[in-house]
Design a protein around this motif. Sequence first.
Motif, mmCIF file in Angstrom:
data_model
loop_
_atom_site.group_PDB
_atom_site.id
_atom_site.type_symbol
_atom_site.label_atom_id
_atom_site.label_comp_id
_atom_site.label_asym_id
_atom_site.label_seq_id
_atom_site.Cartn_x
_atom_site.Cartn_y
_atom_site.Cartn_z
ATOM 1 N N LEU A 90 -24.946 53.082 16.236
ATOM 2 C CA LEU A 90 -24.769 51.536 15.675
ATOM 3 C C LEU A 90 -23.591 51.299 16.125
ATOM 4 N N HIS A 92 -21.334 47.071 16.096
ATOM 5 C CA HIS A 92 -21.609 45.431 16.103
ATOM 6 C C HIS A 92 -20.886 44.846 17.453
ATOM 7 N N VAL A 102 -25.862 43.149 15.537
ATOM 8 C CA VAL A 102 -25.930 44.635 15.149
ATOM 9 C C VAL A 102 -26.964 45.300 16.270
ATOM 10 N N THR A 117 -26.126 38.394 12.004
ATOM 11 C CA THR A 117 -25.714 37.964 11.049
ATOM 12 C C THR A 117 -24.456 37.332 10.718
ATOM 13 N N TRP A 120 -20.382 39.391 7.343
ATOM 14 C CA TRP A 120 -19.513 40.343 8.047
ATOM 15 C C TRP A 120 -18.049 40.185 8.137
ATOM 16 N N ALA A 128 -23.599 47.457 8.275
ATOM 17 C CA ALA A 128 -24.450 48.371 8.944
ATOM 18 C C ALA A 128 -24.524 49.688 8.764
ATOM 19 N N GLN A 129 -25.732 50.533 8.491
ATOM 20 C CA GLN A 129 -25.669 52.025 8.221
ATOM 21 C C GLN A 129 -27.180 52.401 8.318
ATOM 22 N N ILE A 139 -32.519 51.152 9.297
ATOM 23 C CA ILE A 139 -31.340 50.608 9.428
ATOM 24 C C ILE A 139 -31.303 49.361 8.546
ATOM 25 N N PHE A 141 -28.529 46.100 7.118
ATOM 26 C CA PHE A 141 -27.297 45.359 7.027
ATOM 27 C C PHE A 141 -27.232 44.249 6.262
ATOM 28 N N SER A 151 -29.944 41.754 1.976
ATOM 29 C CA SER A 151 -29.870 42.887 2.912
ATOM 30 C C SER A 151 -31.092 43.014 3.853
#
Length: 434
Positions: A90, A92, A102, A117, A120, A128-129, A139, A141, A151
């Motif tokens: 991942l 950005h 993302v 998004t 941020w 993001a994870q 995923i 974010f 989210s």
Amino acid sequence: MNNRYSKTERYLGKFLDASPKIRSFLKYSYLKLNYFLYKEARFEFALHPDVLLQDVSQVELKNKSSNPLGHEFFGYYDKSPWSKDMKDMLVHQWDGGAGISVVLYSLCIESQVVGHTEAWNFQQGAMAQWCPQNSPGKIVFNAISHQNLVSVWVDSRGNSQEIPWPVQVVHPQGHKALTLNYRRLDRLRPDYGYKIPVQNFSPNQPLDKDGIWEIDLEKGHAELIISLSQLTNHQPRPEMADAEHKVNHILYSPLGNRFVFMHRWLGKAGKFSRLYVTNSHQFSPQLLLDHRMVSHYSWEDEDHLLVWARHPWEGDRYYRINVITGNLEVIGKDILDVLGDGHPSFSPDRRWIITDSYPDRRRQRHLLLFDRHNNCVFCVGRFFAPWRFDGEKRTDLHPRWSHDGQNISIDSSHTGIRRSYILDISNLINQEFL
């Protein structure tokens, strides 16, 4: 010439903690002077001879969403950009506008934009994870939807759903998450907050209605489990009078039995930080450190934490803390800590610690690898930090381990563009003499 800042220089910095504005002005002026005197001409980066560097966008040539001339970064050091199977990453992407994308880079398929998004910042992106199993998506974010912070959870087929709360960290079992007020953070520490006004969070929420929320990811509901008023009333200090309060950097332990967080306040006496740990079921915070300065930390296991902090015994160091007994020990004394504060984390086998530094006299950030078995440090690399990437827009290296322990992910702007990189350290850590 030793390009590290001396103990005397660091002491003067601590002395000015009570006057943040004066400290900021003097620090900036002093850094400029040092760079003028000691800069290394035409320097971009230098690597250990056993280390290889690659731009993340080069992992697969068929990547169509790659933006080699634009800005890309992953974010904070406490999350990994790699999927569990190491086939996807991942990042950005930022084109200079109000929002970011993302993006998923893949070894198996063409890269794809996961979402866009406006929630941020440059330090943590949109949080993001990769999600653990049993969570609503693959995923997640943070984003803004209908003037609310939410989210977005994206599954393996690209389908998405919204939960009406942003996330800070997802429980390892995937059934719940923790969050905080990113609008308050923007007012008190813009590096980590979101600037766009929303309806479900206020930068000035009352202390008894702000703090840490636990989100039930199945139901989409959240409960305020630790309030700022609770923290200000716990062993109050005189410096708290008329101060502004916030929480930040919530982090679950590896199995999720506990989580740790920082309570920080800013008042007439300057900035103060406390470190707390609590059981993730009973929410009774235990005060671990209360000596004015606490910075970055990382879990070793369920019971031990590595943290850069101040303590009367040894001053500003990396400390390994037993979160049950409160006992602590210094890690890498006068070896790992010579460059000051950094963003530390453990390798999957817990033998190695990777951390970074803030710019030295020459505006170079150092990436340091500490061998706990042999008590020695390797300089993995040095990276130039351009002046235009400073303050809120700075590009900390934020080193992150790959799941196989053979690679390190960093963000850097040494070429004049914010990019995300992979460092292959396998030849360094697998040498026979180690």
